[in-house]
Design a protein around this motif. Sequence first.
Motif, PDB file in Angstrom:
ATOM      1  N   ALA A 199     -22.049 -38.882  10.558  1.00 60.57           N
ATOM      2  CA  ALA A 199     -23.246 -38.758   9.769  1.00 60.57           C
ATOM      3  C   ALA A 199     -22.904 -37.920   8.895  1.00 60.57           C
ATOM      4  O   ALA A 199     -23.266 -37.629   7.219  1.00 60.57           O
ATOM      5  CB  ALA A 199     -24.734 -38.382  10.572  1.00 60.57           C
ATOM      6  N   LEU A 200     -21.939 -36.866   9.315  1.00 62.39           N
ATOM      7  CA  LEU A 200     -21.569 -36.301   7.592  1.00 62.39           C
ATOM      8  C   LEU A 200     -20.831 -36.848   7.096  1.00 62.39           C
ATOM      9  O   LEU A 200     -20.756 -36.459   5.334  1.00 62.39           O
ATOM     10  CB  LEU A 200     -20.862 -35.118   8.687  1.00 62.39           C
ATOM     11  CG  LEU A 200     -21.288 -33.881   9.627  1.00 62.39           C
ATOM     12  CD1 LEU A 200     -20.602 -33.001   9.733  1.00 62.39           C
ATOM     13  CD2 LEU A 200     -22.754 -32.881   8.615  1.00 62.39           C
ATOM     14  N   MET A 203     -14.454 -39.408   7.938  1.00 64.50           N
ATOM     15  CA  MET A 203     -13.980 -40.390   8.211  1.00 64.50           C
ATOM     16  C   MET A 203     -14.524 -41.128   6.223  1.00 64.50           C
ATOM     17  O   MET A 203     -14.369 -40.430   6.222  1.00 64.50           O
ATOM     18  CB  MET A 203     -14.973 -41.211   9.215  1.00 64.50           C
ATOM     19  CG  MET A 203     -15.507 -40.489  10.514  1.00 64.50           C
ATOM     20  SD  MET A 203     -16.985 -41.705  11.507  1.00 64.50           S
ATOM     21  CE  MET A 203     -16.267 -43.214  11.151  1.00 64.50           C
ATOM     22  N   PRO A 204     -13.194 -41.675   6.739  1.00 66.49           N
ATOM     23  CA  PRO A 204     -13.020 -42.482   5.371  1.00 66.49           C
ATOM     24  C   PRO A 204     -14.141 -43.721   5.098  1.00 66.49           C
ATOM     25  O   PRO A 204     -15.126 -44.322   5.887  1.00 66.49           O
ATOM     26  CB  PRO A 204     -11.698 -43.848   5.086  1.00 66.49           C
ATOM     27  CG  PRO A 204     -11.899 -43.657   6.928  1.00 66.49           C
ATOM     28  CD  PRO A 204     -11.965 -42.870   7.840  1.00 66.49           C
ATOM     29  N   ALA A 205     -14.671 -44.112   3.429  1.00 63.48           N
ATOM     30  CA  ALA A 205     -16.074 -44.528   3.364  1.00 63.48           C
ATOM     31  C   ALA A 205     -16.035 -46.150   4.518  1.00 63.48           C
ATOM     32  O   ALA A 205     -16.834 -46.452   4.897  1.00 63.48           O
ATOM     33  CB  ALA A 205     -15.574 -44.951   2.323  1.00 63.48           C
ATOM     34  N   GLU A 206     -14.706 -46.611   3.840  1.00 62.49           N
ATOM     35  CA  GLU A 206     -14.815 -47.660   4.842  1.00 62.49           C
ATOM     36  C   GLU A 206     -15.045 -48.245   6.281  1.00 62.49           C
ATOM     37  O   GLU A 206     -15.481 -49.099   7.138  1.00 62.49           O
ATOM     38  CB  GLU A 206     -14.023 -48.402   4.489  1.00 62.49           C
ATOM     39  CG  GLU A 206     -12.484 -47.658   5.066  1.00 62.49           C
ATOM     40  CD  GLU A 206     -11.795 -46.949   3.891  1.00 62.49           C
ATOM     41  OE1 GLU A 206     -10.454 -46.585   3.917  1.00 62.49           O
ATOM     42  OE2 GLU A 206     -12.567 -46.116   3.083  1.00 62.49           O
ATOM     43  N   ILE A 252     -17.303 -46.105   7.763  1.00 59.01           N
ATOM     44  CA  ILE A 252     -18.362 -46.259   8.068  1.00 59.01           C
ATOM     45  C   ILE A 252     -19.533 -46.989   8.742  1.00 59.01           C
ATOM     46  O   ILE A 252     -19.933 -48.252   7.351  1.00 59.01           O
ATOM     47  CB  ILE A 252     -18.792 -44.847   7.437  1.00 59.01           C
ATOM     48  CG1 ILE A 252     -18.570 -43.771   7.312  1.00 59.01           C
ATOM     49  CG2 ILE A 252     -20.380 -44.344   8.280  1.00 59.01           C
ATOM     50  CD1 ILE A 252     -18.783 -42.730   6.502  1.00 59.01           C
ATOM     51  N   ASN A 253     -19.822 -47.282   9.943  1.00 57.72           N
ATOM     52  CA  ASN A 253     -20.957 -48.043   9.898  1.00 57.72           C
ATOM     53  C   ASN A 253     -22.133 -47.990   9.567  1.00 57.72           C
ATOM     54  O   ASN A 253     -23.039 -46.326  10.250  1.00 57.72           O
ATOM     55  CB  ASN A 253     -20.860 -48.665  11.195  1.00 57.72           C
ATOM     56  CG  ASN A 253     -22.057 -49.236  11.778  1.00 57.72           C
ATOM     57  OD1 ASN A 253     -23.463 -49.559  11.879  1.00 57.72           O
ATOM     58  ND2 ASN A 253     -22.093 -50.531  12.422  1.00 57.72           N
ATOM     59  N   MET A 254     -22.873 -48.014   8.652  1.00 57.68           N
ATOM     60  CA  MET A 254     -23.892 -47.495   7.851  1.00 57.68           C
ATOM     61  C   MET A 254     -25.214 -47.564   8.760  1.00 57.68           C
ATOM     62  O   MET A 254     -26.305 -46.452   8.699  1.00 57.68           O
ATOM     63  CB  MET A 254     -24.703 -48.638   6.724  1.00 57.68           C
ATOM     64  CG  MET A 254     -23.389 -48.730   5.485  1.00 57.68           C
ATOM     65  SD  MET A 254     -22.370 -47.499   5.089  1.00 57.68           S
ATOM     66  CE  MET A 254     -23.418 -47.172   3.343  1.00 57.68           C
ATOM     67  N   ARG A 255     -25.787 -48.375   9.589  1.00 52.16           N
ATOM     68  CA  ARG A 255     -26.331 -48.566  10.584  1.00 52.16           C
ATOM     69  C   ARG A 255     -26.154 -47.141  11.471  1.00 52.16           C
ATOM     70  O   ARG A 255     -27.763 -46.673  11.243  1.00 52.16           O
ATOM     71  CB  ARG A 255     -27.060 -49.771  11.092  1.00 52.16           C
ATOM     72  CG  ARG A 255     -27.550 -50.278  11.832  1.00 52.16           C
ATOM     73  CD  ARG A 255     -27.789 -52.089  12.744  1.00 52.16           C
ATOM     74  NE  ARG A 255     -26.964 -51.298  13.513  1.00 52.16           N
ATOM     75  CZ  ARG A 255     -26.559 -51.048  14.892  1.00 52.16           C
ATOM     76  NH1 ARG A 255     -27.729 -50.260  15.075  1.00 52.16           N
ATOM     77  NH2 ARG A 255     -25.873 -52.025  15.433  1.00 52.16           N
ATOM     78  N   ALA A 290     -28.804 -43.928  12.040  1.00 51.63           N
ATOM     79  CA  ALA A 290     -29.210 -43.806  12.507  1.00 51.63           C
ATOM     80  C   ALA A 290     -28.801 -42.555  13.260  1.00 51.63           C
ATOM     81  O   ALA A 290     -29.595 -41.342  14.125  1.00 51.63           O
ATOM     82  CB  ALA A 290     -29.248 -44.878  14.122  1.00 51.63           C
ATOM     83  N   ALA A 291     -27.943 -41.849  13.336  1.00 52.68           N
ATOM     84  CA  ALA A 291     -27.258 -40.102  13.810  1.00 52.68           C
ATOM     85  C   ALA A 291     -28.147 -39.133  12.909  1.00 52.68           C
ATOM     86  O   ALA A 291     -27.938 -38.279  13.524  1.00 52.68           O
ATOM     87  CB  ALA A 291     -25.958 -40.840  13.305  1.00 52.68           C
TER      88      ALA A 291
END
Length: 291
Positions: free
Chosen positions: A193-194, A222-225, A227-230, A234-235
């Motif tokens: 989330a951060l 975490m690198p942008a690529e 990250i699971n957006m969904r 949710a987090a």
Amino acid sequence: MTTETLNPDILAGQDATLARLKADKSGVLGRIGTLETRIARTASEVDAAQAIRYRVFVEEMHAQVPPESARKRRDIDAWDAICDHLLVLDTAIEGDAEDQIVGTYRLLRQDVAMANGGFYSSSEFEVADLVARHPDKRFMELGRSCVLPQYRTKRTVELLWQGNWAYALKHRIDVMFGCASFPGAVPEEHALALSYLHHNALAKGRWRVEALPELEHSMDLMPAEAINMRKALAALPPLIKGYLRLGAMIGEGAVVDRAFRTTDVLIVLPIHTISERYRNYYGNDAGRFAG
């Protein structure tokens, strides 16, 4: 304030809100069913709001408070005396207003803060620099948001925002900001989330604001690529997710509040960036749930 600060609809809404609030002698900012929102009128109502905060922050979230606060079973600090305290009351509860308070928010206007030592958030973030870059704008700090567990519903949240919006219009506020929290004092537990906030919602340019260097924890975990957006959305805590829906930006860096056992980020919400959807929903004169 110039017309460049707020668009004409919001400026007209401020005038309409002032007229409506002057006509409403009760001071109620909004109602939904038996719930209503307004500013605390008496010291005993502020005391009752502090008791609600104690129940949520200390008894539920296990925050650490000074011995005197624990003895009184109240969450109290020095800013309480200079803030306005927004309340949500359930008028269906028997008893006095103090018995009916089910939620609260603490509001601190810039002029009041500057006359009394500054903003609460300045203990964690470089708020003074942000304010100094916008001498033509009026800031308001939001804080100490809490609602009793059985009232954590859409209606209560809508009323809290109705109250904030009506209050901001009444006082011709340009920017709302304040700390929002993740549970726990280990930022790495909220890496997804951060990192999402860092890569997608960071305040930039003249709105950039950083955590105090000695307190800052990186949000870029975490690198942008990766990250699971969904899953990232949710987090997010509901309050932070709600701010983002309104159009808020996030300051650079997180801060651990060890007393409250939270990981804090700074929310920055210029009024002019609030999405048209939400301005239409609450009304440019805060009239949707008007008392």
